[in-house]
Design a protein around this motif. Structure first.
Motif, mmCIF file in Angstrom:
data_model
loop_
_atom_site.group_PDB
_atom_site.id
_atom_site.type_symbol
_atom_site.label_atom_id
_atom_site.label_comp_id
_atom_site.label_asym_id
_atom_site.label_seq_id
_atom_site.Cartn_x
_atom_site.Cartn_y
_atom_site.Cartn_z
ATOM 1 N N GLU A 30 -16.399 10.918 2.136
ATOM 2 C CA GLU A 30 -16.075 10.784 3.558
ATOM 3 C C GLU A 30 -15.511 9.391 3.849
ATOM 4 O O GLU A 30 -14.532 9.251 4.570
ATOM 5 C CB GLU A 30 -17.330 11.034 4.389
ATOM 6 C CG GLU A 30 -17.081 11.044 5.881
ATOM 7 C CD GLU A 30 -18.339 11.372 6.656
ATOM 8 O OE1 GLU A 30 -18.585 10.664 7.655
ATOM 9 O OE2 GLU A 30 -19.056 12.320 6.280
ATOM 10 N N HIS A 31 -16.115 8.378 3.250
ATOM 11 C CA HIS A 31 -15.652 7.008 3.465
ATOM 12 C C HIS A 31 -14.283 6.761 2.848
ATOM 13 O O HIS A 31 -13.443 6.095 3.452
ATOM 14 C CB HIS A 31 -16.676 6.002 2.919
ATOM 15 C CG HIS A 31 -17.897 5.903 3.749
ATOM 16 N ND1 HIS A 31 -19.075 6.522 3.405
ATOM 17 C CD2 HIS A 31 -18.117 5.295 4.932
ATOM 18 C CE1 HIS A 31 -19.976 6.290 4.339
ATOM 19 N NE2 HIS A 31 -19.428 5.541 5.279
ATOM 20 N N SER A 32 -14.046 7.278 1.648
ATOM 21 C CA SER A 32 -12.738 7.048 1.019
ATOM 22 C C SER A 32 -11.628 7.740 1.810
ATOM 23 O O SER A 32 -10.521 7.208 1.933
ATOM 24 C CB SER A 32 -12.734 7.502 -0.447
ATOM 25 O OG SER A 32 -12.803 8.906 -0.568
ATOM 26 N N LEU A 38 -5.848 3.827 6.395
ATOM 27 C CA LEU A 38 -5.241 2.497 6.553
ATOM 28 C C LEU A 38 -3.906 2.390 5.813
ATOM 29 O O LEU A 38 -3.082 1.551 6.153
ATOM 30 C CB LEU A 38 -6.196 1.408 6.065
ATOM 31 C CG LEU A 38 -7.469 1.218 6.885
ATOM 32 C CD1 LEU A 38 -8.381 0.198 6.212
ATOM 33 C CD2 LEU A 38 -7.119 0.780 8.297
ATOM 34 N N GLY A 39 -3.701 3.209 4.823
ATOM 35 C CA GLY A 39 -2.424 3.204 4.103
ATOM 36 C C GLY A 39 -1.527 4.358 4.511
ATOM 37 O O GLY A 39 -0.334 4.181 4.730
ATOM 38 N N THR A 40 -2.124 5.534 4.629
ATOM 39 C CA THR A 40 -1.290 6.707 4.876
ATOM 40 C C THR A 40 -0.675 6.737 6.275
ATOM 41 O O THR A 40 0.511 7.057 6.413
ATOM 42 C CB THR A 40 -2.083 8.009 4.635
ATOM 43 O OG1 THR A 40 -3.278 7.995 5.415
ATOM 44 C CG2 THR A 40 -2.425 8.188 3.173
ATOM 45 N N VAL A 41 -1.430 6.392 7.285
ATOM 46 C CA VAL A 41 -0.889 6.452 8.653
ATOM 47 C C VAL A 41 0.260 5.447 8.843
ATOM 48 O O VAL A 41 1.345 5.832 9.295
ATOM 49 C CB VAL A 41 -2.007 6.281 9.714
ATOM 50 C CG1 VAL A 41 -1.423 6.116 11.109
ATOM 51 C CG2 VAL A 41 -2.966 7.471 9.666
ATOM 52 N N PRO A 42 0.091 4.166 8.473
ATOM 53 C CA PRO A 42 1.235 3.252 8.593
ATOM 54 C C PRO A 42 2.406 3.655 7.686
ATOM 55 O O PRO A 42 3.566 3.475 8.049
ATOM 56 C CB PRO A 42 0.679 1.894 8.165
ATOM 57 C CG PRO A 42 -0.790 2.012 8.295
ATOM 58 C CD PRO A 42 -1.120 3.445 8.081
ATOM 59 N N LEU A 79 2.784 2.978 0.551
ATOM 60 C CA LEU A 79 1.589 2.935 1.400
ATOM 61 C C LEU A 79 0.892 4.294 1.429
ATOM 62 O O LEU A 79 -0.330 4.375 1.322
ATOM 63 C CB LEU A 79 1.956 2.494 2.821
ATOM 64 C CG LEU A 79 2.335 1.035 3.004
ATOM 65 C CD1 LEU A 79 2.900 0.807 4.404
ATOM 66 C CD2 LEU A 79 1.133 0.145 2.759
ATOM 67 N N ILE A 80 1.671 5.350 1.557
ATOM 68 C CA ILE A 80 1.110 6.698 1.568
ATOM 69 C C ILE A 80 0.426 6.997 0.228
ATOM 70 O O ILE A 80 -0.709 7.476 0.181
ATOM 71 C CB ILE A 80 2.206 7.748 1.847
ATOM 72 C CG1 ILE A 80 2.738 7.591 3.277
ATOM 73 C CG2 ILE A 80 1.672 9.166 1.613
ATOM 74 C CD1 ILE A 80 4.028 8.348 3.542
ATOM 75 N N ALA A 81 1.125 6.692 -0.858
ATOM 76 C CA ALA A 81 0.585 6.989 -2.191
ATOM 77 C C ALA A 81 -0.702 6.229 -2.457
ATOM 78 O O ALA A 81 -1.686 6.806 -2.949
ATOM 79 C CB ALA A 81 1.631 6.657 -3.253
ATOM 80 N N PHE A 82 -0.733 4.958 -2.118
ATOM 81 C CA PHE A 82 -1.949 4.202 -2.363
ATOM 82 C C PHE A 82 -3.055 4.563 -1.376
ATOM 83 O O PHE A 82 -4.233 4.449 -1.684
ATOM 84 C CB PHE A 82 -1.667 2.705 -2.455
ATOM 85 C CG PHE A 82 -1.020 2.373 -3.776
ATOM 86 C CD1 PHE A 82 -1.784 2.338 -4.930
ATOM 87 C CD2 PHE A 82 0.340 2.169 -3.866
ATOM 88 C CE1 PHE A 82 -1.200 2.086 -6.163
ATOM 89 C CE2 PHE A 82 0.935 1.913 -5.088
ATOM 90 C CZ PHE A 82 0.159 1.869 -6.247
ATOM 91 N N GLY A 83 -2.677 5.071 -0.214
ATOM 92 C CA GLY A 83 -3.673 5.645 0.684
ATOM 93 C C GLY A 83 -4.319 6.873 0.040
ATOM 94 O O GLY A 83 -5.531 7.067 0.110
ATOM 95 N N PHE A 84 -3.500 7.669 -0.635
ATOM 96 C CA PHE A 84 -4.037 8.825 -1.357
ATOM 97 C C PHE A 84 -4.930 8.380 -2.511
ATOM 98 O O PHE A 84 -5.935 9.032 -2.818
ATOM 99 C CB PHE A 84 -2.911 9.726 -1.866
ATOM 100 C CG PHE A 84 -2.498 10.773 -0.879
ATOM 101 C CD1 PHE A 84 -2.968 12.067 -0.995
ATOM 102 C CD2 PHE A 84 -1.654 10.463 0.170
ATOM 103 C CE1 PHE A 84 -2.601 13.042 -0.079
ATOM 104 C CE2 PHE A 84 -1.280 11.419 1.093
ATOM 105 C CZ PHE A 84 -1.754 12.723 0.970
ATOM 106 N N ALA A 85 -4.576 7.270 -3.157
ATOM 107 C CA ALA A 85 -5.418 6.752 -4.247
ATOM 108 C C ALA A 85 -6.788 6.347 -3.710
ATOM 109 O O ALA A 85 -7.811 6.606 -4.338
ATOM 110 C CB ALA A 85 -4.743 5.566 -4.935
ATOM 111 N N VAL A 86 -6.798 5.721 -2.539
ATOM 112 C CA VAL A 86 -8.071 5.355 -1.917
ATOM 113 C C VAL A 86 -8.849 6.624 -1.574
ATOM 114 O O VAL A 86 -10.056 6.712 -1.823
ATOM 115 C CB VAL A 86 -7.850 4.480 -0.660
ATOM 116 C CG1 VAL A 86 -9.134 4.307 0.128
ATOM 117 C CG2 VAL A 86 -7.270 3.134 -1.051
ATOM 118 N N ALA A 96 -2.477 5.191 -12.345
ATOM 119 C CA ALA A 96 -1.337 6.088 -12.583
ATOM 120 C C ALA A 96 -0.235 5.854 -11.558
ATOM 121 O O ALA A 96 0.959 5.833 -11.902
ATOM 122 C CB ALA A 96 -1.792 7.545 -12.559
ATOM 123 N N LEU A 97 -0.608 5.646 -10.300
ATOM 124 C CA LEU A 97 0.391 5.365 -9.263
ATOM 125 C C LEU A 97 1.124 4.059 -9.534
ATOM 126 O O LEU A 97 2.348 3.984 -9.389
ATOM 127 C CB LEU A 97 -0.278 5.297 -7.887
ATOM 128 C CG LEU A 97 -0.498 6.620 -7.206
ATOM 129 C CD1 LEU A 97 -1.356 6.436 -5.970
ATOM 130 C CD2 LEU A 97 0.821 7.264 -6.856
#
Length: 136
Positions: A30-32, A38-42, A79-86, A96-97
């Motif tokens: 839930e937290h991740s 913070l990455g995906t929305v921007p 930003l989107i990709a690293f938001g997905f990593a989080v 991998a990203l």
């Protein structure tokens, strides 16, 4: 065939391969999921904003987000990709990203810059004036 050309061709198919890897290795919490916003929305906002300014292959875009960075669409994608990593809560996904972006997107960006230099005679002079277009 050069790696740059290969990278440009496999960019989209590798996204599907990565999606499968993501699904197999992700362990979201839930937290991740919340922190990933913070990455995906921007990232989504930047891509939407930038896409309204670009006029591909007809003129050199220097307004909007292109006045601050020469690759706002790729920055938004990162930003989107690293938001997905989080969201995945997995160091393997983040690693991998990072590897994929280094191997696929850096050569693609260099290739696009080479194209812009050939297509627009004023690219080099603009690169020194606008902050988003610095010399590579």
């Amino acid at each position: 065939m050069s790696w740059t050309r290969i990278a440009r061709r496999i960019r989209v198919p590798m996204g599907f391969v990565f999606a499968l890897f993501f699904l197999l290795t992700a362990h979201p919490t839930e937290h991740s999921l919340l922190w990933s916003l913070l990455g995906t929305v921007p990232g989504v906002a930047l891509r939407a904003y930038a896409s309204g300014y670009v006029t591909k292959n007809t003129e050199l875009t220097m307004t909007g987000p292109y006045a601050y960075t020469r690759n706002p669409l790729y920055l938004g994608s990162m930003l989107i990709a690293f938001g997905f990593a989080v969201a995945a809560h997995s160091w393997w996904v983040a690693l991998a990203l990072a590897v994929l972006f280094t191997l696929i997107y850096l050569p693609t960006i260099r290739s696009e810059e080479e194209f812009l230099r050939g297509r627009f005679d004023n690219y080099e002079s603009i690169a020194g004036v606008y902050p988003g277009y610095f010399r590579g």
